[in-house]
Motif scaffolding. Sequence first.
Motif, short mmCIF file in Angstrom:
data_model
loop_
_atom_site.label_atom_id
_atom_site.label_comp_id
_atom_site.label_asym_id
_atom_site.label_seq_id
_atom_site.Cartn_x
_atom_site.Cartn_y
_atom_site.Cartn_z
N ASP A 276 -68.34 -11.83 -85.50
CA ASP A 276 -67.43 -11.83 -84.35
C ASP A 276 -68.20 -11.58 -83.05
O ASP A 276 -68.12 -10.53 -82.42
CB ASP A 276 -66.30 -10.80 -84.53
N TYR A 277 -68.94 -12.61 -82.66
CA TYR A 277 -69.81 -12.56 -81.48
C TYR A 277 -69.01 -12.83 -80.20
O TYR A 277 -67.86 -13.28 -80.25
CB TYR A 277 -70.93 -13.61 -81.64
N PRO A 278 -69.61 -12.59 -79.04
CA PRO A 278 -68.91 -12.87 -77.78
C PRO A 278 -68.49 -14.34 -77.70
O PRO A 278 -69.20 -15.22 -78.20
CB PRO A 278 -69.96 -12.54 -76.71
N GLU A 279 -67.37 -14.60 -77.07
CA GLU A 279 -66.87 -15.98 -76.97
C GLU A 279 -67.85 -16.88 -76.25
O GLU A 279 -67.91 -18.10 -76.50
CB GLU A 279 -65.52 -16.02 -76.29
N ARG B 105 -61.39 -16.91 -81.62
CA ARG B 105 -60.16 -16.19 -81.97
C ARG B 105 -59.75 -15.37 -80.77
O ARG B 105 -60.54 -14.58 -80.24
CB ARG B 105 -60.39 -15.29 -83.20
N ARG B 106 -58.51 -15.54 -80.34
CA ARG B 106 -58.06 -14.93 -79.10
C ARG B 106 -57.51 -13.53 -79.35
O ARG B 106 -56.30 -13.30 -79.36
CB ARG B 106 -56.99 -15.82 -78.46
N ASP B 107 -58.40 -12.56 -79.58
CA ASP B 107 -58.02 -11.16 -79.66
C ASP B 107 -57.93 -10.58 -78.25
O ASP B 107 -58.02 -11.30 -77.26
CB ASP B 107 -59.05 -10.37 -80.48
N ASP B 108 -57.75 -9.25 -78.14
CA ASP B 108 -57.77 -8.61 -76.82
C ASP B 108 -59.05 -8.97 -76.08
O ASP B 108 -59.03 -9.25 -74.88
CB ASP B 108 -57.64 -7.09 -76.97
N SER B 109 -60.17 -8.92 -76.82
CA SER B 109 -61.43 -9.46 -76.32
C SER B 109 -61.76 -10.65 -77.21
O SER B 109 -62.11 -10.47 -78.38
CB SER B 109 -62.55 -8.42 -76.40
N PRO B 110 -61.62 -11.88 -76.69
CA PRO B 110 -61.84 -13.06 -77.54
C PRO B 110 -63.23 -13.04 -78.17
O PRO B 110 -64.21 -12.61 -77.54
CB PRO B 110 -61.68 -14.22 -76.55
N VAL B 111 -63.29 -13.51 -79.40
CA VAL B 111 -64.56 -13.53 -80.12
C VAL B 111 -64.79 -14.89 -80.76
O VAL B 111 -63.85 -15.65 -81.03
CB VAL B 111 -64.62 -12.44 -81.21
#
Length: 346
Positions: A235-238, A247-253
């Motif tokens: 789950d790296y930075p977008e 994946r659009r989480d609170d902080s997209p990854v």
Amino acid sequence: MTCDPDGFLPSVSCEMLRLRAEVLQAIRSVFAAEGYWEVETPLLSQETIIDAHLQPVVVRLEGLPPLYLQTSPELGMKRLLVAGAEAIFQVTRAFRACEQGARHNPEFTMVEWYRVGDSYFDQMAFTQRLVQAAATAAAESAWFERLCGRSRPEDCRSYFGRDFGRLRYDEAFERLAGERVLGRDVSALARLAARAGLSVPDSLHADDIDGWLNLLFVELIEPHLGRERPVFVYDYPETQAALARLRRDDSPVAERFELYLRGIEVCNGYQELTDAQAIRQRFEEQQDLRQRAGWPTLPLPRRFLAAHEAGLPFCAGVALGLDRLMMAIVEAESLADVMAFPFDRA
């Protein structure tokens, strides 16, 4: 030992090359046992992946447009997935200009594979099985103890035999640097670098968030990864998605992972992006970054994009550097310790 003033001999013994062959045989056996079949795709192509951080080797033949030695077999293998292949692998040579050092060689051996229907978590589990089988084959080889003075077979089995750890990118920063970094701005990343006493290169631009993240990761995180046991970071930075799905989480990854063995990154896995328009947009973004960095522009890979427009199925893929895997298994210091002819002897 044979005198070699002209440098014609390999950089390693034939025993090391036989150990490497046994590891490769074990890898192929795992693929066969799990339903994968081996494919071949062109090394030389009119197309190449557009990536700001990868420089392809350009080949110029009279009367033809520029051709490219492939940085990975991804272009051809994904076209095979669109054609109906469901579980494929390839052992091939890959080429990357401007990469040479203890862990880099302009030409290297890549093992790459894809499976339709798999998630990237499924591929973490498969990658663990594959790497464990490779390490077991090495530890059981008659050549291992003779070649690996720093490691005994039982040490190799112990290190690779336990379950591989899994650590989210942001969790790795929290654990090893004291704070999370996803969603932070450049000023916060610069403060973290200053508190850690890092030397910041003059070439790092103030607005280059990926540059700052990479600096922090390489200096503060990477050296500590996979020391006690192998570990997946995921789950790296977008902004570092490449061709992985977001994946659009609170902080997209980005839904991708890397495997670390003894501080060495040996593979990269993706939940593959299947949206042709999104891929085209990412290539355009990478092209812009290349231009800003002063690298030549590259042609859009039109056949690759056409394949995605026809419909790449849901799948996950992994690219593994065989040479780095061998380094980790035998605890070598350099690629030159595990390959026959590194660049300075090629």
